[in-house]
Structure formats: C-alpha cells, structure tokens
Design a protein around this motif. Structure first.
Motif, PDB file in Angstrom:
ATOM      1  N   PHE A   1       5.137  -2.589   4.779  1.00 48.64           N
ATOM      2  CA  PHE A   1       5.785  -2.911   3.517  1.00 48.64           C
ATOM      3  C   PHE A   1       5.096  -4.075   2.828  1.00 48.64           C
ATOM      4  O   PHE A   1       5.127  -4.199   1.610  1.00 48.64           O
ATOM      5  N   VAL A   2       4.470  -4.938   3.648  1.00 44.28           N
ATOM      6  CA  VAL A   2       3.824  -6.113   3.068  1.00 44.28           C
ATOM      7  C   VAL A   2       2.470  -5.734   2.460  1.00 44.28           C
ATOM      8  O   VAL A   2       2.113  -6.190   1.374  1.00 44.28           O
ATOM      9  N   ALA A   3       1.761  -4.841   3.176  1.00 50.97           N
ATOM     10  CA  ALA A   3       0.371  -4.542   2.804  1.00 50.97           C
ATOM     11  C   ALA A   3       0.204  -4.138   1.341  1.00 50.97           C
ATOM     12  O   ALA A   3      -0.688  -4.661   0.669  1.00 50.97           O
ATOM     13  N   PRO A   4       1.048  -3.242   0.782  1.00 50.61           N
ATOM     14  CA  PRO A   4       0.812  -2.843  -0.603  1.00 50.61           C
ATOM     15  C   PRO A   4       0.834  -4.011  -1.574  1.00 50.61           C
ATOM     16  O   PRO A   4       0.121  -3.998  -2.569  1.00 50.61           O
ATOM     17  N   PHE A   5       1.628  -5.048  -1.255  1.00 51.89           N
ATOM     18  CA  PHE A   5       1.690  -6.178  -2.175  1.00 51.89           C
ATOM     19  C   PHE A   5       0.379  -6.945  -2.217  1.00 51.89           C
ATOM     20  O   PHE A   5       0.066  -7.602  -3.192  1.00 51.89           O
ATOM     21  N   TYR A   6      -0.373  -6.883  -1.159  1.00 47.60           N
ATOM     22  CA  TYR A   6      -1.677  -7.542  -1.159  1.00 47.60           C
ATOM     23  C   TYR A   6      -2.776  -6.590  -1.640  1.00 47.60           C
ATOM     24  O   TYR A   6      -3.945  -6.906  -1.598  1.00 47.60           O
ATOM     25  N   GLY A   7      -2.383  -5.392  -2.013  1.00 50.11           N
ATOM     26  CA  GLY A   7      -3.384  -4.419  -2.464  1.00 50.11           C
ATOM     27  C   GLY A   7      -4.069  -3.706  -1.325  1.00 50.11           C
ATOM     28  O   GLY A   7      -5.022  -2.964  -1.538  1.00 50.11           O
ATOM     29  N   TRP A   8      -3.588  -3.918  -0.098  1.00 49.48           N
ATOM     30  CA  TRP A   8      -4.202  -3.223   1.044  1.00 49.48           C
ATOM     31  C   TRP A   8      -3.566  -1.843   1.151  1.00 49.48           C
ATOM     32  O   TRP A   8      -2.770  -1.576   2.049  1.00 49.48           O
ATOM     33  N   TRP A   9      -3.905  -0.970   0.278  1.00 51.34           N
ATOM     34  CA  TRP A   9      -3.235   0.317   0.249  1.00 51.34           C
ATOM     35  C   TRP A   9      -4.197   1.362  -0.279  1.00 51.34           C
ATOM     36  O   TRP A   9      -5.367   1.075  -0.545  1.00 51.34           O
ATOM     37  N   LEU A  10      -3.697   2.581  -0.412  1.00 54.98           N
ATOM     38  CA  LEU A  10      -4.527   3.658  -0.939  1.00 54.98           C
ATOM     39  C   LEU A  10      -5.127   3.253  -2.276  1.00 54.98           C
ATOM     40  O   LEU A  10      -4.395   2.772  -3.140  1.00 54.98           O
ATOM     41  N   PRO A  11      -6.410   3.429  -2.484  1.00 57.64           N
ATOM     42  CA  PRO A  11      -6.973   3.158  -3.798  1.00 57.64           C
ATOM     43  C   PRO A  11      -6.439   4.172  -4.809  1.00 57.64           C
ATOM     44  O   PRO A  11      -5.930   5.235  -4.436  1.00 57.64           O
ATOM     45  N   ASN A  12      -6.533   3.839  -6.087  1.00 56.90           N
ATOM     46  CA  ASN A  12      -6.031   4.730  -7.133  1.00 56.90           C
ATOM     47  C   ASN A  12      -6.543   6.147  -6.939  1.00 56.90           C
ATOM     48  O   ASN A  12      -7.727   6.362  -6.714  1.00 56.90           O
ATOM     49  N   ALA A  13      -5.636   7.112  -7.050  1.00 58.85           N
ATOM     50  CA  ALA A  13      -6.067   8.508  -6.986  1.00 58.85           C
ATOM     51  C   ALA A  13      -6.308   8.994  -8.407  1.00 58.85           C
ATOM     52  O   ALA A  13      -5.409   8.918  -9.238  1.00 58.85           O
ATOM     53  N   VAL A  14      -7.509   9.460  -8.687  1.00 63.15           N
ATOM     54  CA  VAL A  14      -7.828   9.817 -10.067  1.00 63.15           C
ATOM     55  C   VAL A  14      -8.305  11.260 -10.204  1.00 63.15           C
ATOM     56  O   VAL A  14      -8.883  11.618 -11.205  1.00 63.15           O
ATOM     57  N   SER A  15      -8.094  12.087  -9.155  1.00 64.13           N
ATOM     58  CA  SER A  15      -8.485  13.479  -9.294  1.00 64.13           C
ATOM     59  C   SER A  15      -7.237  14.349  -9.248  1.00 64.13           C
ATOM     60  O   SER A  15      -6.146  13.880  -8.911  1.00 64.13           O
ATOM     61  N   THR A  16      -7.418  15.643  -9.554  1.00 63.70           N
ATOM     62  CA  THR A  16      -6.243  16.507  -9.629  1.00 63.70           C
ATOM     63  C   THR A  16      -5.559  16.656  -8.286  1.00 63.70           C
ATOM     64  O   THR A  16      -4.339  16.724  -8.216  1.00 63.70           O
ATOM     65  N   PHE A  17      -6.327  16.718  -7.202  1.00 59.46           N
ATOM     66  CA  PHE A  17      -5.626  16.853  -5.929  1.00 59.46           C
ATOM     67  C   PHE A  17      -5.314  15.522  -5.272  1.00 59.46           C
ATOM     68  O   PHE A  17      -4.771  15.488  -4.182  1.00 59.46           O
ATOM     69  N   GLY A  18      -5.623  14.422  -5.946  1.00 58.57           N
ATOM     70  CA  GLY A  18      -5.239  13.105  -5.441  1.00 58.57           C
ATOM     71  C   GLY A  18      -3.748  12.996  -5.174  1.00 58.57           C
ATOM     72  O   GLY A  18      -3.332  12.656  -4.057  1.00 58.57           O
TER      73      GLY A  18
END
Lengths: 604, 301, 129, 308
Positions: B21-38
């Motif tokens: 729960f903490v990790a996403p706040f530091y940006g340690w998470w999935l990078p932006n998905a920018v494709s159709t199947f992302g």
C-alpha cells in the motif's frame, strides 16, 4: 558384483575402520550425508559471497567497491565490469542450485535419513552411494577452476541459453564470438554439471531401490514419514528428468567443441558455427530440454524440505499430521504436474503461443497441491501444543514464506501478466522466496532437528533462536522489496538501471536491499558458530531428545555402523501418533510394540 | 518467548503486507500503461493480486493466530486428529475453481497479444534487428504498405503478411534505418517484425506491456496500438518535442541476457500525436538517411 | 542371491522356453524384413505408399519389435506386475515429451521455414536477374 | 540370527519381490529410456523442422553414403546377440554353466561384430568427410555479399574445399602419375573461377559458398561416374545437421554396446575359469536386461536413421 550384495547383517558390533575408510571414503550412509552437508556449507558461503557482490553492484552501480575493489585488476579502477557482473550472478545461481540446495536436500538429508527412517541398516548399494559423493568432486573442482580460465567462468546465466552460451569457439582460441565468458568457462560449466548430474542420478537410483526394497517389517508405504515420501518422489523426478538435461548438456558441449549445430539456427546469424557457418538447429530446443529438467528440478529443490517440515511441525505441535493421505497425494500431484508445466518459463521465448495457453492452464493448476499442503500444515498446528524450538521456528517460517513464494508464482503462470512480469525482479523475488526463504529455512529446520542424531550433541537453542530471528528479519528485508521493484518493471540481470528513465526511481529500494543482504550474509556466521561450537561443546543428546515417533529415534545418537543395535526395529503404526488419548505420554513411537495400534494405512 | 514469536511473525508479515500500500505513493508501481492491451494486463494483475492477497492474509492470520492460541502449555495434550475428509474436499475444491477461473479469463487477452491470426492490419510496419547491443529499426518508405482493408480475402491477407515478412528479412534500398527508436502515432496498429543477428534478446516495452524474445533464425511478429502520445514532430525546428516528465519517457529494454552490456540495450518509444506528425518525421528521416553514404545504409541491416 | 531361485521360478513353469525365445527371434527378423519392404514401397522409384504412411508403419513395426523384446526377452511377461509402476510413467513421459515438443517444430515448418523458403527463392530469382 | 529373521530383515515382505540388483537395473533403464527419448526427440524435432523441398530437405541415405543393408545386417547381429544372452540365462538357470559360457562367448563375438560393422560405416563417413563441422551447406539465396555479411565464418568451407582440391591434384599425380582428365578439368576450372573474384583486371563477383558447393558436387558426380576416388567435402543441404544427429545417436548407442561387452568379457572369463556358479544367474539376467535395452534402442535408431 558386489553392488547387488545386501550388507552383512550378522555382525552388529562397531567395525573399526581406518580414518580414511571412516571419514573420507566411507560407505556408511550417515558419513556420506555428513560429507554432503559440509561440502554444501562451503559452497553456501561461496555462493553467498557472490550474491553479495551482485547486490553491491546493483545497490551502488559503478561504485568503488570497498575492500573487494582492491582485488580487481588495476585497469578496472576498483569497479566491477559488466562481464564480471554477468559471470558472478551466473555462478551464484549455478552454485546455489547445483552445489548447495540439491546436495543438501537429497545428498545430505536424503542419505542420512532414508535408511534411518525406514529402518534399514544402510543404503541398498553403499559403494554406489560413496561413488555418488565422490563424483561430485570433479564437478566442484571444475567449477572452481572455471573462475580462473581466460574469459572467466560461465556468464550466460544459470540457464545457459544458446546462442549466447553455445556459439562455437574458434579453433585455437578460448573465447566464444558471442561473449568472452562463454568460452572455456562455459565448457567447464557444462562438464561440471555433467558430473553433478551423474552423481544425482546414482543417488536417486539408490534411494528408490532402498525405499522400495529395504523397509523394515511393518513399514508399509502409508506408514512412511513424509520426509521419506518426499525423498522418494524427488528421486523419481530426478531419475526421469535428469537424463534429459544430460542430453542437452552433451549436445551443447558438442556444439561448442566439435562443430555440430543442434542449437545453432539455420540462417541469419552473425556468427554461425565457427566451422561451417549456418547450422540447422533450434535455439529454442535447448530451452525445451533444459526446462524439461529444470522445472521438475524446482520441485526437487523444495519437496524434500516440505517433507522434513511436515515431520518437524507435527513433532513440535505434538499433534498428528493433518491429512496424511492428502499430503502424499499432493506430493505425487506436484511431481506429476511438474512434468507438464515446463513451458511457463518460455511464454515469451518465441514458442508457439498456442502451446502457451495449454502450459498456462497446467501451470495454474499446480498451485492446487501446494495449497492443499499449506492448509494441511495449518491444520496440523491448529489445536496443537506448539513448542517453539529453533527447528520449529524455522519450519513455521518455511510455511509462512512458502505461501508468499507460492502465491507470487500465480502471477507468472498467468500468460498476459507474465508478458509484463517475465524476467523482472518479480521472478527474482519468487525464486528467492521459494528457494531461499522456503528451502533454506527448511534445511535449517532439518539441521536443528536432526543435529542430535547426526553428532550426538544438541545445538544451542539460544544462538539458534537469535540466528532465526535475525535471518527471518533480514531475509524478508532483502527479498520482499524485490516484488515491488519487479512490479515497477526492474529487469533482472541488469548491471545498472539508473540509465533508464523508467526504472531509475527504484534505485533507493535497491540500496536498501543491499544493506539488508549484507546483514543477512553476516548473520549466517551465527549459524556456523553454533554448528561448530555444538559439535564439541554442545550438550550430550540422548536417544530421543524431541520425543519423536519416527524410526531414527530408535537408534542411538549418533547411530553406530549398521544403525540399530540388535535386530532392526519393527513398525506397528504410522509416524504421527502424538497426543494419543489412550497413552500416558503425548507421543507413541512407531517402533513401540505396546500401546494402541492403528490399522495399516495400506500396503505396497 | 512463547507467544512472542507469534507477534514477531505478525509484525514482519504485516510490514510486508503494508509495503504494497505504501509503494504506489512513492511511485514504485506499474509504469503508465499506454497501449490497448495495457489495461487488460493490468486488470488481470490486480485480479490476481486481489486473490493472492486474500489467501495471503487468510493463511498468515490463521498461522499467527494458531501460534498465539496454541503455544506450549506444559502437561496438556493436543487434540488428537488425523484430518478431516470434508475439510480437505472444501479446500481443494474452492482453490481449484478459483484457479481454473483465473486461467480461463486470461486466455482471450493472451490471444490478443500474441496470436498471429489475431493481429490487425498494420498501419506501421517496422523491422527490428537486434544485435549486441542495440536495436536496429527499419521503416518502409510507404507507411501503410503492408496494410490490408476489411474486404481482403484470407489469401490476400496471407500474401500481404508474406510480403511483409519478406520485406522484414530482405532490406530494400529505400528503407529508412534508425537505431534504437520506435516511431508510431496514437491509435496506429504497429507491427514489429523481430529478428536477431546474434544471440537471444528480448524486446520489451514496459509501458506497452509488450515483451517478446527474439530467436536467431526466426522472424517473430508482435503488435501494439498506443493509446497516448508522448511526442510530436515540429516541422519548423525539425525536432521531436517530448514532454519533460519522466513518466512520459517510454523506453525499450532488453530482458533476455545477451552478454556483458545486456543492461545497455536501451531504446526509446516515440508515439506521435498524429499521422501527420509521424510522416513529417519520416520525411525528415529520409533526408537524413539520404545524406549518409550508401554503404552505411546497406550495413544497417 | 538367495532369493534368486525363488523369483525366477515363476517363468520356468512355461514349457519349452527355449522354443519361445527362438520364435521371438524369428519374429523380430521377420519384422525387420517387413520394415524394409515398407521402405522399398515408399522409395522414390516405386512410391506406392506415401512417405508419411510408410514412416508410421515402420515406426509401428519398430514398436512391435520393442514390445516383443521387452515382453519376452526382458521377462516382463513374468515381471510386469512388479514393474508396471516404473514402466507406465516413463512410457507416458517419453511419449509426451516428444509430442509436446513437436508442435514447435511442425508449426515452424508451416509458418517459418516454408515462408523463408519462398522468400529465399524469390530472392534468388532477383539475384539472377 | 536365524535364516528366517535374516530374510525378514534384508528382504522383508515390505519390498517388491525383486532383488535390489534387478530393481536397480530397471531404474537405470528408466533413466536410459529418458536419455534416448531426449536424443531421439531432438532428432525428430530437428528433422521435422527442416522443410521438404526438391533442393533443400533432409539428406537421403544415399546422399550421405549410408547403406540400409549394413544397417539391416547390424540389426540382425544385435537381435541374434539378444537371443544368445537370453539363452545363456536359460542355460545358466538350468545349471548348465558350460553352455551358458558358450552363449556368452557368442554374444561377445556378435557384439564385437556389431561394433566392427559400425566402425566400417564410420570409416566411410570419414572417407567422404561427412562429419560434424566439416560439411558445406547449400542454402539458396545466399549471395556472396550476404554470406560475407551474415556468415563471414561460413566462408571457411570455400577455403577448405580449395585446399582439398589442390591437395587432390598433387596427391593423385604423385600416387598414380595421372589424374582423370575429366575430373582434373573440372577441378581446374572451378579453381580458376574461384580465383576470379579475388584478383584480376576483369572483375567478376566471387562464387558464393552455395555455388562452390554445387560445383563441388558436380565434380564428385563426375568422379563417381568415372570410378575415381577423390576426397572432397561435398555440399549437402543440412548435411552437418544430419552428421551431428547421426554421430550423436549412433555414438551413444555404440558406447552402450561397448559398456555391455566389457561386462560380458568379465563374465566370459569367469565362465572359462569354471567359476560361473548358480549365484551368477541373477547377474546374467541383469546384464541381459541392459543388453536387450540396447537392442531396443537400436530397433528404433535403425528405421529412424536408415529408412524413411
């Protein structure tokens, strides 16, 4: 031919053997097990040191390495080169898997426990057993030599995928056109694993024969402790999977040396076979053959630990193992399914995606027997009377950590998620949760539990608990954040991620994990200190210090040559009769003729 | 310590759980998905994360509670039980159903990503030749050369595909060679023919949720369709304009060990705002490549 | 080898074991000749049988031979009950391995090598021009 | 300890009624089955992934100088040896060590015959230079430019063939005082054409390895028609792959045969000294199991390599 000769049974007195026969070229299964234990420990520290080097580089890329930097060639300026980095993580994995975990589980515990727990005087073929240990030595030596050859030790990962590993070496040169450390180092790596494979194969044939044919009276299959079941299934896995790896290794060796083209593709490559140019082979075939062995090998590396942990948990919870039969079926299920799921290592490899769908379903279903085992362990401690000994703590840690390792496996089994997660640190987290956090905790539990039987002395419980607490803490600190950076996309086997915009913000976690890893590494010296201190100054152990039920506790500690005094014991019930309502004590050994008898669970 | 061990386990396991729960706040998470199947991949990821998270909590809580509740009481005996058949059936059947469900829901996503038969007609076709340690892209001069329309018969489609593959394998003189850069525009279905001239590599675009190993001797097609742009080509200054934030710097990484400088096989993904922007860039790239000496062009493949 | 006598006893109830062995050997030799015949009819000069059919037939004959050797010479006729638990899994596993590996190769023919061949031929034609 | 207790202890009713030795041999055979399955599987996959095409396909037996007849003879030899082993066991069991020894002797001779025939077959491969890493491959569409670019190293075949041709001319001259004019002419023409590309005022593109290979095959054909032995590496499409598979599979099989023969030799010595006792019956059976397995492997290798 003496190999088929059963061991002499008329003489149970301690046979006086010379030092060489007793400690070095011993045919006694207990001594061979202890030999495997010690050599595994040496390689654990070598592999651990390599792991710390890897972590130092990832933690502070291009940093000047303290102390270690002075040993590097002057031209590197105290820093690590990318090739050197590739080499050390390849060797870390190779050593940990082939020289630590497999020899410890099947070599040390398999050898030591199988005859004792089934009530045999020795293995079916003691000479073959001795040979299986000594065949490991060429393997050890070649692997160590490979560090010092031109180009260094093998540097194509422990998976040694062609064509990085297999591009043939030019005449009169030691390097490979693909990579400087896929030259002689890779050839030595292959030969070394060939020896290790032969050793394992001898061991497994011996174990299966012993378990099938040497059980003492009354020891039906369904009265065997889980350890034996696990060893039995593991040995079968080895016997059936290892030959395939042997073939793969031989073919790659031929590719590298005499100019065959099994794994070199037909056309379109900058370096084909050195001798002939384009080949007609398939690089993918290696991956198929390799994983056909190496996926079952993953179970070879955990099943024995599962078996030992089942025994230990039942003993210290003072409660019968919950669901003995489902546990046995689960082990068999894991083994059977284990053979048809190897393709999940290859979802992104260019294998036909339709095969990927099939492999995915099989792979996801293999989580099922693992889940059944976990629930049964929880069922065992539920309503138990849990004694927190060092062995039990390690065993409980095994259960807890195996849950994490098992659950993270489902992410990789799911093909679309695997597209993203494949070859990231998520995989690294997964394998370390399964192989380090589970198997190594299982091994520690086994050492604490059977140490009295092996050496006749108790290990220090205080030191054991300190060691456990610190290991549990620092290991989680080391490996758990790997999940997170894996989700962030951090690729594995990277020398430096800071050059990527996408990944560079993960670097602080990397540094944190390195610090934790260093602590983890040094904490292990507590274990070594405890081990050797107890060897000489530990409290003398009696015959059955834990009040356990299985047969090995019927023998003196340490057991003499021939294991049991007088006749081998007979077995009257299963090994998990703890807390039986009709008995005075809360345990009822298998070999105790008096007392309530269960109906034998089954026969062969 | 007795019950203390239960607390010890509990604290550490709670810490590991909270990390998610903490990790996403530091940006340690999935990078932006920018494709159709992302989004599909991410949805499956969250689905599995949900189920595994549930079973993680369930098993660990049971473990920790049992460690607390049933710690050693001298003189007492444990409950004598060899198991419970019904319980076994339940905890075999429920995970089996869940696992089978997880397996089945992802088949269609997997098919969309990897099956050749499901790949849509390509707006942009790129040939990528991997080598130690760079990606060499080649663009055909005519952008939609290998595209087919809706009415095309299967045979025509196959002919187009064959032609595309032939082109991917045999460079033509008017191709535009670029190193380490993928260019396309928003909403264009982009087909990439992957090849390697030496060892295995893995063509990975984390933001596109795409990964495919290259195999020596084989040509492997993959495709993606970007749903967001991160660049446009400024025809006046003749430069690419990229938003300055790190999250929009989309990259290509190699994720199959390919030798010492494996980590350095870094490429960039430029998704143009429009087809015009892309074609403006392509025109510029043609001029650039024409000004180079011919041998270099030939050697680019 | 105390138990030896006891064990092999079972297979000695069969009268004329000698003749059985000879019979099997003759059968094996006939089978070998048979596979030769299939091969002849599939060869390019004669070609009355399709290559694939001949291949399957010859492999079938080989399997029959292997079964004969295993069943009689390796005493499985008498030992099957004691060894089936080893032989059945390994047979399944071996078959499965080859079958699972084959799609990659066969589909490779359909989707890659064949295409490559067409492409290569086109290329060769262009080169000659 | 009484006889009964001893039996109970070592060979209790818990196990299956097989001696440990026999069980161990069967387990060893299980590993061997997987070993050869992997080898044969590799072969089948590599072979089936190669297209069938008039020019480019898996080499036919005659293309690689493989005689089906020799293979068939070897099959007969091995079947016969299997029969003699089983008869040796039969005789030994019925307390006739003399006949058993005789049969073991026959087996040994048959095994040696198998290896002898194999050696002869290998020799023809060496004579024609059909060895892994020695054969040129014909690949259409491989222009010299592309070849240089893609497989700079593959050019070695060209170099080697040139050396072989030059050596052939001088050796034949030395040995017989004459080279067959047709062969000589073809070789010299090829040598000239190969030189053309490299130097000279009139520039022609050099021959690609594939073209050289075609010409070399023509020369070999001429030599064959004129009954003239000449040592040249032929160009065989996928010949290297074929040689790799052939030598790997038959090589490992031959090693297994050799291993069996060593044990038979020991047993024969024992028999000749008259020491073949009742207790050796089990050993004869165990080695027999191994030998039959080796036979089964050959039963599959023969059609896969020689037929179809």
């Amino acid at each position: 031919m003496s190999i088929s000769q059963p061991i002499p049974t008329h003489d149970h007195t301690q046979i006086e053997l010379g030092f060489l026969r007793k400690y070095i070229f011993s045919e006694d299964h207990k001594m061979i097990g202890i030999q495997f234990l010690f050599s595994g420990m040496i390689f654990l520290f070598l592999g651990g040191a390599l792991a710390l080097l890897v972590r130092l580089q990832i933690g502070w890329p291009y940093g000047n390495l303290p102390m270690v930097g002075n040993w590097f060639p002057a031209s590197w300026g105290g820093k690590m080169s990318p090739e050197f980095y590739t080499m050390i993580f390849s060797m870390h994995a190779t050593i940990m898997i082939f020289f630590v975990i497999i020899p410890w589980l099947t070599g040390a515990f398999g050898n030591f426990l199988i005859p004792l727990q089934i009530g045999a005087r020795d293995m079916a073929f003691p000479k073959l057993n001795m040979l299986s240990y000594w065949v490991m030595w060429p393997s050890f030596i070649l692997m160590l030599i490979s560090f010092f050859v031109a180009g260094g030790a093998a540097g194509s990962g422990w998976t040694a995928y062609p064509t990085l590993s297999s591009a043939a070496m030019p005449d009169g040169m030691t390097g490979s056109p693909a990579s400087p450390n896929s030259g002689t180092g890779q050839v030595l790596w292959l030969i070394s694993l060939l020896f290790a494979g032969v050793s394992s194969m001898m061991g497994s044939v011996n174990y299966i024969t012993t378990i099938i044919n040497m059980r003492c009276p009354g020891m039906t299959l369904m009265r065997m402790p889980m350890t034996i079941w696990a060893m039995f299934v593991t040995a079968i896995l080895q016997a059936m999977a290892l030959p395939v790896l042997t073939v793969a290794i031989i073919l790659q060796l031929l590719d590298k040396t005499i100019g065959t083209t099994f794994f070199l593709p037909p056309a379109g490559m900058a370096f084909g076979n050195w001798h002939t140019g384009p080949g007609g082979g398939q690089p993918l075939l290696w991956q198929h053959l390799f994983w056909f062995y190496s996926h079952p090998a993953v179970y070879i590396m955990i099943l024995p630990a599962m078996g030992m942990v089942s025994d230990i948990i039942s003993t210290f919870a003072r409660k019968p193992l919950f669901g003995y039969r489902p546990m046995v079926y689960a082990i068999a299920g894991i083994a059977g399914l284990g053979f048809i799921v190897w393709g999940h290592h290859m979802f992104q490899s260019g294998m036909d995606p339709r095969l990927g769908t099939g492999f995915m379903i099989a792979t996801i279903m293999i989580a099922l027997p693992s889940a059944v085992k976990t629930f049964n362990w929880l069922g065992t401690i539920w309503q138990g009377n849990i004694q927190y000994t060092s062995a039990m703590l390690n065993a409980l840690a095994f259960v807890s950590m195996f849950v994490i390792g098992g659950l993270s496996g489902i992410f990789m089994a799911a093909t679309p998620v695997d597209v993203y997660i494949h070859d990231t640190y998520f995989i690294v987290a997964h394998i370390h949760y399964v192989l380090f956090m589970s198997t190594i905790f299982g091994i520690y539990a086994g050492v604490y539990y059977w140490y009295p039987k092996m050496f006749g002395r108790m290990m220090s419980e205080t030191l054991g608990k300190i060691h456990f607490a610190l290991t549990f803490l620092s290991a989680n600190a080391t490996f758990y954040p790997m999940h997170i950076i894996g989700v962030g996309g951090h690729p594995r086997r990277y020398f430096d991620i800071t050059i990527y915009d996408t990944f560079q913000h993960l670097q602080p976690l990397n540094a944190f994990m390195t610090v934790a890893a260093i602590i983890l590494g040094f904490v292990q010296f507590i274990f070594v200190a405890n081990f050797f201190w107890s060897l000489f100054f530990g409290k003398k152990a009696n015959r059955n210090p834990w009040h356990s039920n299985s047969l090995e506790w019927a023998a003196p500690s340490p057991p003499p040559h021939g294991n049991f005094e007088g006749n081998v014991p007979s077995v009257y019930r299963g090994p998990y009769e703890y807390g039986h309502p009709e008995t005075q004590e809360d345990y009822l050994p298998q070999f105790e003729p008096n007392g309530p008898k269960d109906t034998p669970g089954g026969s062969h | 310590m007795g019950k203390g061990w239960s607390v010890f386990f509990g604290v550490i396991l709670l810490a590991t759980f909270l990390l998610w729960f903490v990790a996403p706040f530091y940006g340690w998470w999935l990078p932006n998905a920018v494709s159709t199947f992302g989004p599909d991949v991410d949805w499956l990821f969250y689905l599995i994360l949900g189920f595994t998270g549930f079973f993680f909590v369930l098993t660990q809580v049971v473990l920790i509670y049992a460690m607390w509740r049933f710690s050693y009481r001298p003189g007492e005996k444990s409950t004598y039980s060899h198991g419970n058949h019904r319980l076994e059936m339940i905890w075999t059947a429920i995970p089996a159903v869940i696992l089978l469900g997880i397996a089945i829901v992802q088949i269609s996503v997997w098919q969309d990503i990897k099956y050749q038969s499901k790949m849509p007609p390509p707006d942009v076709t790129v040939s990528v030749m991997a080598r130690q340690w760079e990606w060499r892209m080649r663009y055909p001069l005519e952008t939609s050369r290998f595209k087919w329309d809706q009415k095309a018969t299967p045979e025509e489609v196959r002919q187009k595909q064959l032609a595309a593959r032939a082109w991917a394998e045999n460079p033509e003189i008017d191709d535009i060679p670029i190193a380490n850069e993928i260019h396309t525009w928003v909403g264009a279905s982009t087909k990439i023919y992957l090849r390697t001239q030496d060892v295995l590599h893995s063509f990975t675009m984390p933001n596109m949720r795409i990964k495919q190993d290259t195999l020596p001797g084989k040509t492997i097609p993959i495709w993606f369709k970007a749903t967001r742009a991160n660049t446009f080509f400024d025809t006046n200054t003749r430069k690419l304009r990229i938003p300055p934030n790190r999250a929009d710097a989309w990259e290509i990484a190699c994720q199959e060990l390919c030798g010492g400088r494996h980590y350095a096989m870094r490429g960039k993904v430029y998704v143009h705002e429009s087809r015009e922007s892309y074609e403006g860039w392509l025109k510029h790239a043609v001029e650039q490549s024409n000004s180079r000496e011919p041998e270099k062009v030939a050697a680019a493949d | 080898m105390r138990a030896e006598k006891h064990e092999t006893e079972s297979c000695e109830h069969v009268p004329n074991l000698f003749r059985l062995y000879m019979f099997v050997a003759v059968a094996l030799i006939i089978c070998t000749a048979l596979s030769f015949v299939f091969n002849y009819y599939a060869s390019e000069d004669v070609h009355t049988v399709a290559k694939t059919t001949a291949f399957l037939l010859i492999l079938g004959v080989a399997s029959l031979k292997a079964l004969l050797v295993g069943y009689i010479f390796m005493h499985l006729k008498w030992d099957w009950g004691k060894l089936y638990f080893l032989i059945i899994p390994v047979a399944i596993l071996g078959m499965m391995m080859i079958i699972v590996l084959l799609p990659d190769a066969l589909l490779g023919v359909l989707y890659d090598a064949k295409d490559q061949l067409i492409i290569a031929e086109q290329f060769a034609k262009e080169m000659k021009k | 300890m009484t006889e009964h207790a001893e039996r109970l202890e070592n060979h209790s009713e818990m196990g299956i009624p097989l001696t440990s030795g026999k069980l161990c041999m069967w387990l060893f055979l299980v590993t061997e089955v997987m070993f050869f399955t992997a080898l044969i599987g590799t072969y089948l996959i590599l072979r089936s992934s190669i297209p069938t095409h008039p020019i480019i396909s898996w080499p036919s037996p005659e293309r690689v100088h493989l005689s089906e007849l020799i293979g068939a003879i070897n099959t007969f030899v091995l079947i016969a040896s299997s029969l003699t082993v089983v008869l040796a066991h039969h005789k030994a069991y019925h307390g006739d060590p003399t006949s058993a020894t005789r049969y073991i002797g026959v087996t040994l001779v048959l095994g040696l015959a198998f290896l002898g025939i194999k050696t002869y077959e290998y020799k023809t491969k060496f004579d024609h230079d059909i060895l892994p890493g020695r054969i040129g491959e014909l690949l259409p569409g491989m222009g010299i430019q592309r070849e240089r670019q893609m497989h700079a190293i593959g050019m070695q075949y060209v170099t080697r063939v040139r050396l072989q041709m030059e050596a052939a001319l001088t050796r034949e001259q030395k040995q017989f005082g004459y080279v067959h004019p047709k062969v000589k002419e073809a070789i010299e023409m090829l040598l000239v054409d190969m030189k053309d590309g490299e130097a000279g005022d009139k520039y022609r593109p050099p021959l690609s390895p594939a073209q050289v290979g075609e010409r070399v095959n023509d020369i070999l054909h001429i030599a064959h028609m004129e009954h003239h032995e000449i040592r040249l590496s032929p160009a065989i499409p996928y010949g290297n792959m074929w040689a790799s598979c052939y030598f790997a599979m038959t090589g490992f099989h031959a090693l297994h045969v050799f291993g069996g023969l060593v044990v038979f030799a020991i047993l024969l010595l024992k028999g000749l000294r008259g020491q073949l006792a009742q207790q050796d019956v089990g050993q004869i059976e165990i080695i027999g199991l191994y030998w039959h397995f080796v036979d089964i492997v050959w039963i599959f290798l023969f059609p896969l390599l020689y037929l179809v």
